[in-house]
Design a protein around this motif. Sequence first.
Motif, PDB file in Angstrom:
ATOM      1  N   LEU A  18       4.823  66.075  57.922  1.00  0.00           N
ATOM      2  CA  LEU A  18       5.578  65.273  56.966  1.00  0.00           C
ATOM      3  C   LEU A  18       5.100  63.823  56.964  1.00  0.00           C
ATOM      4  CD1 LEU A  18       9.251  66.558  57.355  1.00  0.00           C
ATOM      5  CD2 LEU A  18       7.687  66.918  55.424  1.00  0.00           C
ATOM      6  N   GLY A  19       4.760  63.317  58.152  1.00  0.00           N
ATOM      7  CA  GLY A  19       4.204  61.970  58.211  1.00  0.00           C
ATOM      8  C   GLY A  19       2.885  61.876  57.466  1.00  0.00           C
ATOM      9  N   ALA A  20       2.054  62.924  57.625  1.00  0.00           N
ATOM     10  CA  ALA A  20       0.785  62.948  56.898  1.00  0.00           C
ATOM     11  C   ALA A  20       1.020  63.027  55.391  1.00  0.00           C
ATOM     12  CB  ALA A  20      -0.064  64.117  57.368  1.00  0.00           C
ATOM     13  N   ALA A  21       2.015  63.851  54.980  1.00  0.00           N
ATOM     14  CA  ALA A  21       2.324  63.974  53.559  1.00  0.00           C
ATOM     15  C   ALA A  21       2.837  62.652  52.994  1.00  0.00           C
ATOM     16  CB  ALA A  21       3.347  65.080  53.337  1.00  0.00           C
ATOM     17  N   TYR A  22       3.650  61.943  53.767  1.00  0.00           N
ATOM     18  CA  TYR A  22       4.163  60.645  53.320  1.00  0.00           C
ATOM     19  C   TYR A  22       3.013  59.646  53.149  1.00  0.00           C
ATOM     20  CZ  TYR A  22       6.573  56.157  53.409  1.00  0.00           C
ATOM     21  OH  TYR A  22       7.016  54.897  53.105  1.00  0.00           O
ATOM     22  N   ALA A  23       2.100  59.647  54.137  1.00  0.00           N
ATOM     23  CA  ALA A  23       0.954  58.737  54.041  1.00  0.00           C
ATOM     24  C   ALA A  23       0.112  59.055  52.807  1.00  0.00           C
ATOM     25  CB  ALA A  23       0.105  58.831  55.311  1.00  0.00           C
ATOM     26  N   CYS A  24      -0.091  60.350  52.536  1.00  0.00           N
ATOM     27  CA  CYS A  24      -0.864  60.741  51.348  1.00  0.00           C
ATOM     28  C   CYS A  24      -0.143  60.303  50.075  1.00  0.00           C
ATOM     29  CB  CYS A  24      -1.082  62.249  51.340  1.00  0.00           C
ATOM     30  SG  CYS A  24      -2.232  62.845  52.608  1.00  0.00           S
ATOM     31  N   ALA A 210      -7.801  59.918  39.399  1.00  0.00           N
ATOM     32  CA  ALA A 210      -8.271  61.113  40.095  1.00  0.00           C
ATOM     33  C   ALA A 210      -8.041  60.985  41.603  1.00  0.00           C
ATOM     34  CB  ALA A 210      -9.750  61.344  39.797  1.00  0.00           C
ATOM     35  N   TYR A 211      -8.298  59.802  42.158  1.00  0.00           N
ATOM     36  CA  TYR A 211      -8.047  59.590  43.581  1.00  0.00           C
ATOM     37  C   TYR A 211      -6.564  59.759  43.905  1.00  0.00           C
ATOM     38  CZ  TYR A 211     -12.772  57.649  43.988  1.00  0.00           C
ATOM     39  OH  TYR A 211     -14.135  57.479  43.987  1.00  0.00           O
ATOM     40  N   ALA A 212      -5.696  59.239  43.041  1.00  0.00           N
ATOM     41  CA  ALA A 212      -4.258  59.383  43.263  1.00  0.00           C
ATOM     42  C   ALA A 212      -3.860  60.855  43.276  1.00  0.00           C
ATOM     43  CB  ALA A 212      -3.486  58.629  42.180  1.00  0.00           C
ATOM     44  N   ALA A 213      -4.370  61.616  42.321  1.00  0.00           N
ATOM     45  CA  ALA A 213      -4.054  63.045  42.273  1.00  0.00           C
ATOM     46  C   ALA A 213      -4.552  63.757  43.528  1.00  0.00           C
ATOM     47  CB  ALA A 213      -4.677  63.671  41.025  1.00  0.00           C
ATOM     48  N   GLN A 214      -5.725  63.383  44.030  1.00  0.00           N
ATOM     49  CA  GLN A 214      -6.250  64.009  45.244  1.00  0.00           C
ATOM     50  C   GLN A 214      -5.339  63.753  46.432  1.00  0.00           C
ATOM     51  OE1 GLN A 214     -10.223  62.530  45.693  1.00  0.00           O
ATOM     52  NE2 GLN A 214     -11.086  63.861  44.109  1.00  0.00           N
ATOM     53  N   TRP A 215      -4.868  62.511  46.590  1.00  0.00           N
ATOM     54  CA  TRP A 215      -3.984  62.206  47.721  1.00  0.00           C
ATOM     55  C   TRP A 215      -2.688  62.989  47.629  1.00  0.00           C
ATOM     56  CZ3 TRP A 215      -5.735  60.648  51.994  1.00  0.00           C
ATOM     57  CH2 TRP A 215      -6.758  59.698  52.087  1.00  0.00           C
ATOM     58  N   TRP A 216      -2.133  63.131  46.437  1.00  0.00           N
ATOM     59  CA  TRP A 216      -0.884  63.887  46.288  1.00  0.00           C
ATOM     60  C   TRP A 216      -1.111  65.374  46.561  1.00  0.00           C
ATOM     61  CZ3 TRP A 216      -0.030  60.763  41.225  1.00  0.00           C
ATOM     62  CH2 TRP A 216       0.534  59.529  41.548  1.00  0.00           C
ATOM     63  N   ILE A 217      -2.263  65.883  46.196  1.00  0.00           N
ATOM     64  CA  ILE A 217      -2.581  67.285  46.491  1.00  0.00           C
ATOM     65  C   ILE A 217      -2.706  67.486  48.002  1.00  0.00           C
ATOM     66  CG2 ILE A 217      -4.357  69.054  46.254  1.00  0.00           C
ATOM     67  CD1 ILE A 217      -4.867  67.978  43.423  1.00  0.00           C
ATOM     68  N   PHE A 218      -3.359  66.540  48.677  1.00  0.00           N
ATOM     69  CA  PHE A 218      -3.483  66.640  50.147  1.00  0.00           C
ATOM     70  C   PHE A 218      -2.097  66.641  50.795  1.00  0.00           C
ATOM     71  CE2 PHE A 218      -7.837  64.375  49.873  1.00  0.00           C
ATOM     72  CZ  PHE A 218      -8.443  65.572  49.534  1.00  0.00           C
ATOM     73  N   GLY A 219      -1.190  65.796  50.305  1.00  0.00           N
ATOM     74  CA  GLY A 219       0.163  65.767  50.854  1.00  0.00           C
ATOM     75  C   GLY A 219       0.889  67.083  50.649  1.00  0.00           C
ATOM     76  N   THR A 220       0.704  67.693  49.488  1.00  0.00           N
ATOM     77  CA  THR A 220       1.311  68.998  49.228  1.00  0.00           C
ATOM     78  C   THR A 220       0.748  70.061  50.161  1.00  0.00           C
ATOM     79  OG1 THR A 220       1.612  68.375  46.905  1.00  0.00           O
ATOM     80  CG2 THR A 220       1.760  70.716  47.446  1.00  0.00           C
ATOM     81  N   PHE A 221      -0.555  70.018  50.404  1.00  0.00           N
ATOM     82  CA  PHE A 221      -1.180  70.981  51.313  1.00  0.00           C
ATOM     83  C   PHE A 221      -0.601  70.859  52.724  1.00  0.00           C
ATOM     84  CE2 PHE A 221      -5.394  71.477  48.789  1.00  0.00           C
ATOM     85  CZ  PHE A 221      -4.773  72.411  47.976  1.00  0.00           C
ATOM     86  N   VAL A 223       2.463  70.118  53.640  1.00  0.00           N
ATOM     87  CA  VAL A 223       3.742  70.830  53.700  1.00  0.00           C
ATOM     88  C   VAL A 223       3.517  72.338  53.632  1.00  0.00           C
ATOM     89  CG1 VAL A 223       5.964  71.145  52.556  1.00  0.00           C
ATOM     90  CG2 VAL A 223       4.946  68.868  52.686  1.00  0.00           C
ATOM     91  N   LEU A 224       2.629  72.761  52.746  1.00  0.00           N
ATOM     92  CA  LEU A 224       2.353  74.196  52.618  1.00  0.00           C
ATOM     93  C   LEU A 224       1.731  74.754  53.896  1.00  0.00           C
ATOM     94  CD1 LEU A 224       0.976  74.361  48.951  1.00  0.00           C
ATOM     95  CD2 LEU A 224       3.260  74.964  49.771  1.00  0.00           C
ATOM     96  N   LEU A 225       0.947  73.938  54.593  1.00  0.00           N
ATOM     97  CA  LEU A 225       0.346  74.386  55.854  1.00  0.00           C
ATOM     98  C   LEU A 225       1.424  74.706  56.877  1.00  0.00           C
ATOM     99  CD1 LEU A 225      -2.049  74.850  57.755  1.00  0.00           C
ATOM    100  CD2 LEU A 225      -2.052  72.378  58.219  1.00  0.00           C
ATOM    101  N   TRP A 226       2.454  73.846  56.963  1.00  0.00           N
ATOM    102  CA  TRP A 226       3.536  74.104  57.914  1.00  0.00           C
ATOM    103  C   TRP A 226       4.267  75.396  57.569  1.00  0.00           C
ATOM    104  CZ3 TRP A 226       8.942  74.374  57.619  1.00  0.00           C
ATOM    105  CH2 TRP A 226       9.598  74.384  58.853  1.00  0.00           C
TER     106      TRP A 226
END
Length: 257
Positions: A18-24, A210-221, A223-226
Amino acid sequence: MLRAAVRPRMIVLLLLLLGAAYACGRLGVWQLDRAQIRGAGAQERHVAEQLAAPPVPILDVLAPQTAFEGDDVGRKVSVTGAYEADEQLLVPDRALDGRTGYLVLTPLRTSDGVLPVVRGWVAQPGAADDPPAGTVAVEGFLQASEQAGSGVADGRTDAISSAELVGTWGGPIWTGYLVLSSSDPAQSADLALLGIPTKPGEGLNIQNLAYAAQWWIFGTFAVLLWLRLVRDEARGDGSDEDDEDLPDEATPPPAPA
């Protein structure tokens, strides 16, 4: 799933992810801010170039009954013709500087066809004066025709649509319209001129978006990883329980009494 999710190590892992997702998410917001700042700067430079550029004859850019290209939006052009005052229309519910009023839309008849011209904006219908009579030389900026609306009625139209206007004004007609910047002879000063038209999405830098979308996708990943790890943990628990329920092949059956 619930039993696996509340285990201490899974909770710790959840907090880390969640901390990683928040940072993303924060990095995505930062890139979005950068997209707006860089896009606004680029748009200001583009507008300045358009204003400084000399007008070109409209036929060098667009001819009647031909497709309007996206790159033609905001092109500075010149054209000579005669306004048809009796065919002038008002376009209601159009905003300028935070106020809602009317666009004054007048057909300019040329030797090549009919060009819709937005001569300006007025707050009240009665403020729309007649255009200059006789031959006029006008300059302005091109904008693409709008989607068809409810049609032309009672001297008004809710859309600047060439597909609808051709039924009222005749043709051939341009597939875009002109946003007036100057006229010779000059028209009434009661009409407020509009700014340079822009394309949808202008004012944002695509690369930063595009960079913004990439960071939001990483944050979603993250949560999905957990969730995936919790599911795998739960499956592992189920396999162990199944093994405990099976009889031990090495243990002989009890002897009969």
